[in-house]
Design a protein around this motif. Structure first.
Motif, short mmCIF file in Angstrom:
data_model
loop_
_atom_site.label_atom_id
_atom_site.label_comp_id
_atom_site.label_asym_id
_atom_site.label_seq_id
_atom_site.Cartn_x
_atom_site.Cartn_y
_atom_site.Cartn_z
N GLN A 83 0.85 -1.18 0.00
CA GLN A 83 0.00 0.00 0.00
C GLN A 83 0.89 1.23 0.00
N GLU A 84 0.71 2.04 -1.02
CA GLU A 84 1.49 3.27 -1.11
C GLU A 84 1.06 4.21 0.00
N GLN A 85 2.04 4.76 0.67
CA GLN A 85 1.74 5.71 1.74
C GLN A 85 2.38 7.04 1.39
N ILE A 86 1.68 8.09 1.69
CA ILE A 86 2.19 9.42 1.41
C ILE A 86 2.65 10.04 2.73
N SER A 87 3.80 10.70 2.66
CA SER A 87 4.34 11.30 3.88
C SER A 87 3.53 12.53 4.25
N PRO A 88 3.54 12.92 5.51
CA PRO A 88 2.81 14.13 5.92
C PRO A 88 3.30 15.38 5.19
N ILE A 89 4.58 15.45 4.87
CA ILE A 89 5.11 16.62 4.16
C ILE A 89 4.55 16.66 2.74
N GLN A 90 4.53 15.51 2.06
CA GLN A 90 3.98 15.47 0.71
C GLN A 90 2.48 15.80 0.73
#
Length: 115
Positions: A83-90
């Motif tokens: 599962q692709e996770q996106i960082s909080p910064i992105q």
């Protein structure tokens, strides 16, 4: 993820992990009221290979998959799904790029109506 559960798996030896997998297979085979002969035949394996698996001996991954398929347990493969996770910064950067307002384009203001 529960850290205690994760630590438990890391701390286990390979032999203990194989025994856990074997116990899992045996439990579900018995709960479905299937004999080793039935499951092995449906999985195109020998009964002794299934017996080794249930005892926690090393078997190949394709063998395990065949047994899981026969027992209708391939749903456990969901844990391997990436599962692709996106960082909080992105996520914050993407949020900044969202439109805040709608604007009239130049073409819309130049058009004359029939009124």
């Amino acid at each position: 993820m529960n850290d205690k559960q994760y630590t438990k798996w890391i701390a286990m030896s390979d032999i203990a992990l194989l025994q856990t997998i074997g116990a899992f297979v045996k439990h579900h085979r018995l709960s479905q009221n299937k004999t080793q002969e039935e499951v092995a035949g449906a999985a195109n394996l020998s009964r002794s290979t299934l017996s080794l698996l249930e005892k926690g001996e090393a078997v190949t991954i394709p063998t395990l998959l065949q047994v899981l398929r026969v027992l209708d347990l391939l749903c456990i493969m969901e844990v391997f799904k990436i599962q692709e996770q996106i960082s909080p910064i992105q996520l914050a950067k993407l949020d900044q790029q969202k439109r805040q307002r709608a604007r009239n384009s130049k073409n819309d203001t130049d058009k004359q109506t029939d009124w």
